[in-house]
Design a protein around this motif. Sequence first.
Motif, PDB file in Angstrom:
ATOM      1  N   LEU A 434      75.757  40.360  30.672  1.00  0.00           N
ATOM      2  CA  LEU A 434      74.969  40.827  31.810  1.00  0.00           C
ATOM      3  C   LEU A 434      75.614  40.408  33.124  1.00  0.00           C
ATOM      4  CD1 LEU A 434      72.480  42.175  32.976  1.00  0.00           C
ATOM      5  CD2 LEU A 434      71.200  40.047  32.590  1.00  0.00           C
ATOM      6  N   SER A 435      76.261  39.256  33.148  1.00  0.00           N
ATOM      7  CA  SER A 435      76.942  38.806  34.365  1.00  0.00           C
ATOM      8  C   SER A 435      78.072  39.760  34.757  1.00  0.00           C
ATOM      9  CB  SER A 435      77.496  37.394  34.158  1.00  0.00           C
ATOM     10  OG  SER A 435      78.386  37.355  33.046  1.00  0.00           O
ATOM     11  N   GLN A 436      78.778  40.321  33.755  1.00  0.00           N
ATOM     12  CA  GLN A 436      79.821  41.305  34.054  1.00  0.00           C
ATOM     13  C   GLN A 436      79.210  42.597  34.600  1.00  0.00           C
ATOM     14  OE1 GLN A 436      81.486  41.049  29.992  1.00  0.00           O
ATOM     15  NE2 GLN A 436      83.461  40.606  30.969  1.00  0.00           N
ATOM     16  N   GLU A 437      78.087  42.991  34.013  1.00  0.00           N
ATOM     17  CA  GLU A 437      77.402  44.195  34.498  1.00  0.00           C
ATOM     18  C   GLU A 437      76.945  44.011  35.947  1.00  0.00           C
ATOM     19  OE1 GLU A 437      75.464  48.049  34.182  1.00  0.00           O
ATOM     20  OE2 GLU A 437      77.007  47.040  32.990  1.00  0.00           O
ATOM     21  N   LEU A 438      76.451  42.813  36.275  1.00  0.00           N
ATOM     22  CA  LEU A 438      76.006  42.549  37.644  1.00  0.00           C
ATOM     23  C   LEU A 438      77.183  42.552  38.612  1.00  0.00           C
ATOM     24  CD1 LEU A 438      73.327  39.774  36.997  1.00  0.00           C
ATOM     25  CD2 LEU A 438      72.947  42.180  37.529  1.00  0.00           C
ATOM     26  N   GLU A 439      78.312  42.059  38.175  1.00  0.00           N
ATOM     27  CA  GLU A 439      79.523  42.110  39.005  1.00  0.00           C
ATOM     28  C   GLU A 439      79.914  43.562  39.291  1.00  0.00           C
ATOM     29  OE1 GLU A 439      84.224  40.627  38.875  1.00  0.00           O
ATOM     30  OE2 GLU A 439      82.869  40.238  37.181  1.00  0.00           O
ATOM     31  N   LEU A 440      79.790  44.416  38.272  1.00  0.00           N
ATOM     32  CA  LEU A 440      80.079  45.837  38.444  1.00  0.00           C
ATOM     33  C   LEU A 440      79.104  46.467  39.448  1.00  0.00           C
ATOM     34  CD1 LEU A 440      81.826  48.210  37.307  1.00  0.00           C
ATOM     35  CD2 LEU A 440      80.043  48.540  35.593  1.00  0.00           C
ATOM     36  N   CYS A 441      77.819  46.103  39.352  1.00  0.00           N
ATOM     37  CA  CYS A 441      76.810  46.646  40.256  1.00  0.00           C
ATOM     38  C   CYS A 441      77.044  46.166  41.693  1.00  0.00           C
ATOM     39  CB  CYS A 441      75.414  46.236  39.793  1.00  0.00           C
ATOM     40  SG  CYS A 441      74.905  47.012  38.248  1.00  0.00           S
ATOM     41  N   GLN A 442      77.361  44.872  41.846  1.00  0.00           N
ATOM     42  CA  GLN A 442      77.599  44.352  43.189  1.00  0.00           C
ATOM     43  C   GLN A 442      78.805  45.033  43.830  1.00  0.00           C
ATOM     44  OE1 GLN A 442      75.634  42.517  44.783  1.00  0.00           O
ATOM     45  NE2 GLN A 442      74.536  41.099  43.437  1.00  0.00           N
ATOM     46  N   ASN A 443      79.823  45.300  43.042  1.00  0.00           N
ATOM     47  CA  ASN A 443      81.005  45.985  43.576  1.00  0.00           C
ATOM     48  C   ASN A 443      80.656  47.419  43.984  1.00  0.00           C
ATOM     49  OD1 ASN A 443      84.154  45.694  43.753  1.00  0.00           O
ATOM     50  ND2 ASN A 443      83.795  47.709  42.838  1.00  0.00           N
ATOM     51  N   TYR A 444      79.792  48.082  43.191  1.00  0.00           N
ATOM     52  CA  TYR A 444      79.370  49.448  43.516  1.00  0.00           C
ATOM     53  C   TYR A 444      78.555  49.460  44.809  1.00  0.00           C
ATOM     54  CZ  TYR A 444      76.855  53.881  43.192  1.00  0.00           C
ATOM     55  OH  TYR A 444      76.325  55.112  43.473  1.00  0.00           O
ATOM     56  N   LEU A 445      77.687  48.485  44.989  1.00  0.00           N
ATOM     57  CA  LEU A 445      76.895  48.419  46.209  1.00  0.00           C
ATOM     58  C   LEU A 445      77.776  48.140  47.422  1.00  0.00           C
ATOM     59  CD1 LEU A 445      73.719  46.488  44.970  1.00  0.00           C
ATOM     60  CD2 LEU A 445      73.947  48.936  45.459  1.00  0.00           C
ATOM     61  N   GLU A 446      78.846  47.405  47.207  1.00  0.00           N
ATOM     62  CA  GLU A 446      79.802  47.187  48.300  1.00  0.00           C
ATOM     63  C   GLU A 446      80.452  48.507  48.711  1.00  0.00           C
ATOM     64  OE1 GLU A 446      84.011  44.791  49.084  1.00  0.00           O
ATOM     65  OE2 GLU A 446      82.683  44.173  47.433  1.00  0.00           O
ATOM     66  N   ILE A 447      80.788  49.339  47.733  1.00  0.00           N
ATOM     67  CA  ILE A 447      81.370  50.662  48.025  1.00  0.00           C
ATOM     68  C   ILE A 447      80.362  51.521  48.773  1.00  0.00           C
ATOM     69  CG2 ILE A 447      82.207  52.807  46.965  1.00  0.00           C
ATOM     70  CD1 ILE A 447      83.328  51.086  44.676  1.00  0.00           C
ATOM     71  N   MET A 448      79.113  51.541  48.276  1.00  0.00           N
ATOM     72  CA  MET A 448      78.097  52.375  48.914  1.00  0.00           C
ATOM     73  C   MET A 448      77.754  51.866  50.305  1.00  0.00           C
ATOM     74  SD  MET A 448      77.815  54.741  46.808  1.00  0.00           S
ATOM     75  CE  MET A 448      76.554  55.641  47.708  1.00  0.00           C
ATOM     76  N   SER A 449      77.844  50.546  50.537  1.00  0.00           N
ATOM     77  CA  SER A 449      77.610  50.010  51.882  1.00  0.00           C
ATOM     78  C   SER A 449      78.637  50.550  52.858  1.00  0.00           C
ATOM     79  CB  SER A 449      77.661  48.477  51.847  1.00  0.00           C
ATOM     80  OG  SER A 449      76.636  47.949  51.038  1.00  0.00           O
ATOM     81  N   THR A 450      79.885  50.640  52.414  1.00  0.00           N
ATOM     82  CA  THR A 450      80.935  51.179  53.273  1.00  0.00           C
ATOM     83  C   THR A 450      80.727  52.663  53.513  1.00  0.00           C
ATOM     84  OG1 THR A 450      82.455  49.528  52.374  1.00  0.00           O
ATOM     85  CG2 THR A 450      83.435  51.382  53.567  1.00  0.00           C
ATOM     86  N   ARG A 451      80.345  53.380  52.446  1.00  0.00           N
ATOM     87  CA  ARG A 451      80.156  54.817  52.597  1.00  0.00           C
ATOM     88  C   ARG A 451      78.991  55.138  53.532  1.00  0.00           C
ATOM     89  NH1 ARG A 451      79.805  58.095  47.150  1.00  0.00           N
ATOM     90  NH2 ARG A 451      79.138  59.606  48.739  1.00  0.00           N
ATOM     91  N   LEU A 452      77.874  54.431  53.365  1.00  0.00           N
ATOM     92  CA  LEU A 452      76.698  54.719  54.176  1.00  0.00           C
ATOM     93  C   LEU A 452      76.713  54.001  55.513  1.00  0.00           C
ATOM     94  CD1 LEU A 452      73.925  54.520  51.413  1.00  0.00           C
ATOM     95  CD2 LEU A 452      75.041  56.565  52.308  1.00  0.00           C
ATOM     96  N   GLN A 453      77.641  53.044  55.665  1.00  0.00           N
ATOM     97  CA  GLN A 453      77.701  52.219  56.864  1.00  0.00           C
ATOM     98  C   GLN A 453      76.375  51.478  57.074  1.00  0.00           C
ATOM     99  OE1 GLN A 453      80.645  51.864  58.994  1.00  0.00           O
ATOM    100  NE2 GLN A 453      81.352  52.713  57.042  1.00  0.00           N
ATOM    101  N   LYS A 454      75.704  51.192  55.942  1.00  0.00           N
ATOM    102  CA  LYS A 454      74.485  50.407  55.943  1.00  0.00           C
ATOM    103  C   LYS A 454      74.593  49.390  54.802  1.00  0.00           C
ATOM    104  CE  LYS A 454      72.489  52.972  59.106  1.00  0.00           C
ATOM    105  NZ  LYS A 454      72.208  52.452  60.496  1.00  0.00           N
ATOM    106  N   LYS A 455      74.036  48.238  55.007  1.00  0.00           N
ATOM    107  CA  LYS A 455      74.133  47.204  53.978  1.00  0.00           C
ATOM    108  C   LYS A 455      73.252  47.555  52.785  1.00  0.00           C
ATOM    109  CE  LYS A 455      73.716  42.259  53.109  1.00  0.00           C
ATOM    110  NZ  LYS A 455      73.318  40.939  53.639  1.00  0.00           N
ATOM    111  N   CYS A 456      73.871  47.552  51.584  1.00  0.00           N
ATOM    112  CA  CYS A 456      73.149  47.759  50.305  1.00  0.00           C
ATOM    113  C   CYS A 456      73.315  46.490  49.482  1.00  0.00           C
ATOM    114  CB  CYS A 456      73.683  48.959  49.555  1.00  0.00           C
ATOM    115  SG  CYS A 456      73.612  50.502  50.470  1.00  0.00           S
ATOM    116  N   SER A 457      72.217  45.891  49.060  1.00  0.00           N
ATOM    117  CA  SER A 457      72.308  44.608  48.351  1.00  0.00           C
ATOM    118  C   SER A 457      71.391  44.598  47.126  1.00  0.00           C
ATOM    119  CB  SER A 457      71.941  43.455  49.292  1.00  0.00           C
ATOM    120  OG  SER A 457      70.615  43.611  49.753  1.00  0.00           O
ATOM    121  N   LEU A 458      71.631  43.604  46.284  1.00  0.00           N
ATOM    122  CA  LEU A 458      70.841  43.435  45.051  1.00  0.00           C
ATOM    123  C   LEU A 458      70.331  42.007  45.010  1.00  0.00           C
ATOM    124  CD1 LEU A 458      69.883  44.546  42.269  1.00  0.00           C
ATOM    125  CD2 LEU A 458      72.019  43.682  41.315  1.00  0.00           C
TER     126      LEU A 458
END
Length: 562
Positions: A434-458
Amino acid sequence: MTSTFTKYLMFALLFFVLRPCLAQVDLMGLRFQHLPGDFSLCGKTGLISLPDQFSQTGFSLHDVKAKQHHCLTAHFLMPATPQQNQVLSISLLATTELFLDGVKVGRNGKPAITADEEVPGYIDYSVSLRPEQLQQGMHLLVLKISSYHGSESVMNPFYRLSITAQQNLHLENNKGIILPLILTGALLLVAVLFSGLTLFYQRHAHWIIFLILCLVASCLLIVESWRDLVGYLYPLHLSRLYLVAGLTWVFSVLLPLYFLFLFRYGRLWLVGCLLGLLTVAVTFISPYFDNKSVMMFGVALFSSLAINFIAYKKQKTASQICLVVVLCSIVLFLTPAFHFEETGFALSVCFLLFTLLLQLLQQLARDRKKAALATQLENQLLRRSLQPHFLMNSLSLVTELLHQSPQQAEEFIQALGREFRMLNEYANHTSIALSQELELCQNYLEIMSTRLQKKCSLLMQGNPSAINIPPAILLTVLENAFSHNKYRQEIQFELHIRRDQKSVEILIKIPLIGPRLHAGTGTGNQYITQSLQEFFNGRASYAGERLGDVWHARFQLPLIHV
């Protein structure tokens, strides 16, 4: 004319009545007169007073004990003169010398009045006799016997005394050898098969026990048949009996233990130890080795019956067919004609083999289906990571960032690279931490934060350690969230982990902001459902529900440590 016809008719009746008698003259109940003293007069013509041939009060070969010597004489009746050579057979835990009508016809070892002088003979001994030696009428049989190398632990040292047609004896011996040899060969082949399956396919505890059971049954068959196959000196008979008893004990413990492991009962080793002690305890009921073996097999079969009956009541997988196998084995055990202690136990193992082969075929079919599903899920995951829409938007953003903020463009490209690298790595796994899955999710939210220019967090609450899940199922939930909502400001997702000793609940709370119609195909939810089915074998569930302005994605999973 009538008198002649009557004579021929009587002759024919006598022929058909006596014909079966010619096949074998059973001397098991023969009563002997015991000649005291040493062997100086034993077997000599004219020096033995002949007993009454109909006496039933004399000495029996069942009365022979260890550390003794005897000179025994008895009369027996030949109902008719045989047409072919006959075989005089004796099976006795003693050295013997045989005289027929005052003529020495054979010697098995060297009988003597002391242990030092005695040369042990074989436990089974046969001597060929010509028809003229067995004329119709009474005959005198003299046995010179000594048993100084025997053991008092064997309660019944006498097994056989008979006169049989030579060809009938060969057929009888072959009949007693062929079936055990066939069963031994079959069980050894099965042992080799399950050795390969255990080493190269899957390792199941009940497979390993069955493999050992096949080897023990093979050894027991060989030891049981060794007397007919090769023969041995009579002092070795006690060692063979102990070996048979030991192998029977191992078999009798392994048989119920196999079912305990098959149905995954608790406290296996405690129950196994109790079964072992019970099997040992019943051997003290009777001093006869054959009875000891019968009792041990009885404990094994009826304890196996109880185990299978409980499993059947609990509706355990394969309990019905295993219960039928045990019941069939008990029928063999209770039917004297099958001689369960000699070969019937091996037939029980063969019955078990059919159930295992059926389970193996079902397992292979399930594995093939799972392999096809795993390949399908892997392809789905790879296709999801290479969605044209996602790639097009990401590349367009990179082009813009290169002109506006090269440093941010570099970080975005690195995040994309990590995302694709992790997805490519996890696509080959049925589960990840699950820790690896969360790392994958956090990295995806980092990408979406850049795309939307808004902070996305978990925001996470709970301990993710020691939990394994199929790859990218939480990521898929987040991807669906962005596909179905119009996020125009900072967004925070919540992940709650609750667990007990047997299960874990993962809850993702997704804010619903400006939800939009999404013309998707439902592949995201389908991927989640199929992934859970493959890894957890139907023991996990996934459901989503709307509570106000929040979407709850709930995973109910069993705890599996990989």
